[in-house]
Scaffold this motif. Structure first.
Motif, PDB file in Angstrom:
ATOM      1  N   TYR A   1      13.966 -25.038  -4.071  1.00 23.12           N
ATOM      2  CA  TYR A   1      15.122 -25.615  -3.385  1.00 23.12           C
ATOM      3  C   TYR A   1      16.262 -25.674  -4.391  1.00 23.12           C
ATOM      4  CZ  TYR A   1      11.207 -27.039  -0.483  1.00 23.12           C
ATOM      5  OH  TYR A   1      10.059 -27.036   0.285  1.00 23.12           O
TER       6      TYR A   1
ATOM      7  N   VAL B   1       9.588 -24.405  -7.165  1.00 21.98           N
ATOM      8  CA  VAL B   1       8.351 -25.073  -6.743  1.00 21.98           C
ATOM      9  C   VAL B   1       7.148 -24.128  -6.819  1.00 21.98           C
ATOM     10  CG1 VAL B   1       7.204 -26.260  -4.840  1.00 21.98           C
ATOM     11  CG2 VAL B   1       9.628 -26.689  -5.278  1.00 21.98           C
TER      12      VAL B   1
ATOM     13  N   PRO C   1      -2.928 -31.443  -5.294  1.00 23.55           N
ATOM     14  CA  PRO C   1      -2.343 -32.785  -5.372  1.00 23.55           C
ATOM     15  C   PRO C   1      -0.954 -32.857  -4.742  1.00 23.55           C
ATOM     16  CG  PRO C   1      -2.163 -31.690  -7.487  1.00 23.55           C
ATOM     17  CD  PRO C   1      -2.946 -30.768  -6.603  1.00 23.55           C
ATOM     18  N   ASN C   2      -0.462 -34.055  -4.567  1.00 18.81           N
ATOM     19  CA  ASN C   2       0.904 -34.285  -4.093  1.00 18.81           C
ATOM     20  C   ASN C   2       1.899 -33.520  -4.944  1.00 18.81           C
ATOM     21  OD1 ASN C   2       0.654 -36.081  -1.910  1.00 18.81           O
ATOM     22  ND2 ASN C   2       0.182 -37.732  -3.340  1.00 18.81           N
ATOM     23  N   GLY C   3       2.845 -32.895  -4.279  1.00 22.51           N
ATOM     24  CA  GLY C   3       3.912 -32.230  -5.011  1.00 22.51           C
ATOM     25  C   GLY C   3       3.542 -30.883  -5.593  1.00 22.51           C
ATOM     26  N   ALA C   4       2.333 -30.391  -5.311  1.00 22.21           N
ATOM     27  CA  ALA C   4       1.895 -29.103  -5.862  1.00 22.21           C
ATOM     28  C   ALA C   4       2.678 -27.938  -5.268  1.00 22.21           C
ATOM     29  CB  ALA C   4       0.408 -28.910  -5.601  1.00 22.21           C
ATOM     30  N   GLY C   5       3.230 -28.157  -4.063  1.00 20.36           N
ATOM     31  CA  GLY C   5       3.973 -27.087  -3.411  1.00 20.36           C
ATOM     32  C   GLY C   5       3.293 -26.550  -2.154  1.00 20.36           C
ATOM     33  N   LYS C   6       2.348 -27.300  -1.617  1.00 18.23           N
ATOM     34  CA  LYS C   6       1.590 -26.822  -0.452  1.00 18.23           C
ATOM     35  C   LYS C   6       2.503 -26.667   0.769  1.00 18.23           C
ATOM     36  CE  LYS C   6      -1.249 -30.370  -0.578  1.00 18.23           C
ATOM     37  NZ  LYS C   6      -0.515 -31.117  -1.643  1.00 18.23           N
ATOM     38  N   THR C   7       3.320 -27.687   1.012  1.00 22.34           N
ATOM     39  CA  THR C   7       4.259 -27.613   2.133  1.00 22.34           C
ATOM     40  C   THR C   7       5.253 -26.478   1.923  1.00 22.34           C
ATOM     41  OG1 THR C   7       4.050 -29.959   2.653  1.00 22.34           O
ATOM     42  CG2 THR C   7       6.100 -28.905   3.315  1.00 22.34           C
ATOM     43  N   THR C   8       5.714 -26.350   0.692  1.00 23.75           N
ATOM     44  CA  THR C   8       6.676 -25.283   0.383  1.00 23.75           C
ATOM     45  C   THR C   8       6.050 -23.906   0.623  1.00 23.75           C
ATOM     46  OG1 THR C   8       7.699 -26.744  -1.245  1.00 23.75           O
ATOM     47  CG2 THR C   8       8.208 -24.388  -1.416  1.00 23.75           C
TER      48      THR C   8
ATOM     49  N   ARG D   1       6.181 -23.285   4.265  1.00 20.25           N
ATOM     50  CA  ARG D   1       7.579 -22.993   4.636  1.00 20.25           C
ATOM     51  C   ARG D   1       7.965 -21.584   4.218  1.00 20.25           C
ATOM     52  NH1 ARG D   1      10.045 -28.531   2.356  1.00 20.25           N
ATOM     53  NH2 ARG D   1       9.580 -29.894   4.113  1.00 20.25           N
TER      54      ARG D   1
ATOM     55  N   GLU E   1       4.338 -30.737   8.734  1.00 18.51           N
ATOM     56  CA  GLU E   1       3.900 -32.083   8.380  1.00 18.51           C
ATOM     57  C   GLU E   1       4.731 -33.060   9.210  1.00 18.51           C
ATOM     58  OE1 GLU E   1       4.342 -32.667   4.200  1.00 18.51           O
ATOM     59  OE2 GLU E   1       2.997 -34.389   4.176  1.00 18.51           O
TER      60      GLU E   1
ATOM     61  N   GLU F   1      -1.048 -30.513   6.812  1.00 18.26           N
ATOM     62  CA  GLU F   1      -1.561 -31.888   6.714  1.00 18.26           C
ATOM     63  C   GLU F   1      -1.838 -32.512   8.085  1.00 18.26           C
ATOM     64  OE1 GLU F   1      -2.825 -33.633   3.704  1.00 18.26           O
ATOM     65  OE2 GLU F   1      -0.958 -32.794   3.007  1.00 18.26           O
TER      66      GLU F   1
ATOM     67  N   GLN G   1      -4.896 -32.721   2.389  1.00 16.69           N
ATOM     68  CA  GLN G   1      -5.223 -33.647   1.297  1.00 16.69           C
ATOM     69  C   GLN G   1      -6.688 -34.034   1.386  1.00 16.69           C
ATOM     70  OE1 GLN G   1      -3.250 -35.646  -0.953  1.00 16.69           O
ATOM     71  NE2 GLN G   1      -1.371 -34.515  -0.577  1.00 16.69           N
TER      72      GLN G   1
HETATM   73  P1  ATP Z   1       2.819 -33.386  -0.505  1.00 15.66           P
HETATM   74  O1  ATP Z   1       1.376 -33.340  -0.226  1.00 15.66           O
HETATM   75  O2  ATP Z   1       3.254 -34.595  -1.272  1.00 15.66           O
HETATM   76  O3  ATP Z   1       3.696 -33.065   0.671  1.00 15.66           O
HETATM   77  P2  ATP Z   1       3.131 -30.678  -1.396  1.00 15.66           P
HETATM   78  O4  ATP Z   1       2.065 -30.052  -2.213  1.00 15.66           O
HETATM   79  O5  ATP Z   1       3.183 -30.313   0.035  1.00 15.66           O
HETATM   80  O6  ATP Z   1       3.059 -32.231  -1.586  1.00 15.66           O
HETATM   81  P3  ATP Z   1       5.886 -29.916  -1.471  1.00 15.66           P
HETATM   82  O7  ATP Z   1       6.211 -30.782  -0.342  1.00 15.66           O
HETATM   83  O8  ATP Z   1       5.861 -28.454  -1.253  1.00 15.66           O
HETATM   84  O9  ATP Z   1       4.485 -30.340  -2.111  1.00 15.66           O
HETATM   85  O10 ATP Z   1       6.869 -30.279  -2.656  1.00 15.66           O
HETATM   86  C1  ATP Z   1       6.859 -29.623  -3.897  1.00 15.66           C
HETATM   87  C2  ATP Z   1       8.064 -30.068  -4.697  1.00 15.66           C
HETATM   88  O11 ATP Z   1       9.269 -29.679  -4.055  1.00 15.66           O
HETATM   89  C3  ATP Z   1       8.162 -31.570  -4.889  1.00 15.66           C
HETATM   90  O12 ATP Z   1       8.557 -31.827  -6.208  1.00 15.66           O
HETATM   91  C4  ATP Z   1       9.230 -31.980  -3.905  1.00 15.66           C
HETATM   92  O13 ATP Z   1       9.926 -33.117  -4.351  1.00 15.66           O
HETATM   93  C5  ATP Z   1      10.131 -30.771  -3.862  1.00 15.66           C
HETATM   94  N1  ATP Z   1      10.805 -30.620  -2.563  1.00 15.66           N
HETATM   95  C6  ATP Z   1      10.192 -30.557  -1.352  1.00 15.66           C
HETATM   96  N2  ATP Z   1      11.089 -30.395  -0.364  1.00 15.66           N
HETATM   97  C7  ATP Z   1      12.309 -30.371  -0.950  1.00 15.66           C
HETATM   98  C8  ATP Z   1      13.636 -30.225  -0.469  1.00 15.66           C
HETATM   99  N3  ATP Z   1      13.904 -30.062   0.834  1.00 15.66           N
HETATM  100  N4  ATP Z   1      14.641 -30.259  -1.376  1.00 15.66           N
HETATM  101  C9  ATP Z   1      14.384 -30.405  -2.691  1.00 15.66           C
HETATM  102  N5  ATP Z   1      13.151 -30.537  -3.211  1.00 15.66           N
HETATM  103  C10 ATP Z   1      12.114 -30.526  -2.360  1.00 15.66           C
END
Ligand code: ATP
Length: 240
Positions: free
Chosen positions: A16, A21, A40-47, A50, A87, A164, A197
């Motif tokens: 982003y 990420v 783990p949280n913040g690993a980038g799974k949602t990204t 996307r 999510e 999730e 998770q």
């Molecule tokens: P979670 O289980 O907490 O959702 P995740 O593995 O799905 O974690 P992501 O949501 O992909 O992780 O986030 C990865 C990183 O990207 C995090 O540091 C988050 O803060 C950042 N991030 C996510 N969405 C955005 C956004 N729209 N703009 C800026 N940074 C973002």
């Protein structure tokens, strides 16, 4: 994964703005497989999800059944058969269950087909039929997740991305949901990528799994192998 790779992700980078990420994700998902993405949280799974559905800009390559999806916009990706359940579910709370389901058919034509698909989805989620006229916002968390998946199925997806699905749900509700996802996978041969998770529940339904840490896949293997991995057990399975 063998020769029949359905989804192939090669050296995928995404982020982003300045925030990077994903740092070169490589991943193969076989046709008809259920694949779990753990981490783990913040690993980038949602990204990662996307990136697969065209919602973030990427570098690298995403191929589905041989077709290049890289840098296509979300509607074009949806037309190629990729349905993304985000999510938080992304249902429209003031609209009724039926209106939400019909919205899922937005990239399709053919009214007869849409009616048949509504029937098909009621078969998987009978509770939705009973709630057709209710606003989505009045459903329980589990029912809303069913609605979100039902809406995605209106696309007749070849690839279903679930982010999730267990979020906020009791384990027993999640287990029921995953059982239905497994049935859909078997009956429609829909390939599924599920970010979870709750590693235990995901590994119960997945054939293969990948562990994502700080934007990189650090471990891939069969669900049995991932479950048996000591590091994974310590990091993600400890709470059972
Ligand atoms: P979670 O289980 O907490 O959702 P995740 O593995 O799905 O974690 P992501 O949501 O992909 O992780 O986030 C990865 C990183 O990207 C995090 O540091 C988050 O803060 C950042 N991030 C996510 N969405 C955005 C956004 N729209 N703009 C800026 N940074 C973002």
């Amino acid at each position: 994964p063998g020769g029949d790779a359905f989804l192939t992700v090669t050296d995928l980078h995404a982020g982003y703005g300045e925030a990077r990420v994903l740092h070169g994700v490589n991943l193969t998902v076989g046709r008809g497989e259920i694949c779990a993405i753990l981490g783990p949280n913040g690993a980038g799974k949602t990204t990662l999800l996307r990136a697969l559905s065209g919602m973030v800009r990427v570098r690298g390559a995403v191929r589905l059944d041989g077709a290049d999806l890289t840098r296509r916009p979300p509607d074009a990706v949806a037309r190629r058969g990729v349905a993304h359940v985000p999510e938080g579910r992304g249902t429209f709370m003031p609209l009724t269950v039926e209106e939400n389901l019909r919205l899922g058919a937005f990239v399709r034509r053919g009214r007869g087909e849409v009616e048949a698909d509504l029937e098909r989805i009621h078969g998987y989620f009978p509770v939705l039929r009973e709630r057709l006229r209710q606003p989505a916002g009045s459903l329980s968390g589990g029912e809303q997740q069913m609605l979100a998946i039902g809406r995605a199925l209106m696309l007749r997806p070849r690839l279903l991305l679930l982010d999730e699905p267990s979020l906020g749900l009791a384990p027993i509700v999640t287990r029921e949901l995953f059982r239905i996802v497994q049935t859909i996978n078997e009956q429609e041969r829909t390939t599924v990528v599920v970010v979870e998770q709750n590693a235990h529940l995901a590994l119960d339904v997945a054939g293969r799994a990948h562990v994502l840490e700080t934007g990189r896949i650090v471990l891939s293997g069969s669900a049995e192998r991932i479950r048996a991995d000591e590091q994974v057990a310590q990091s993600y399975l400890g709470y059972r």
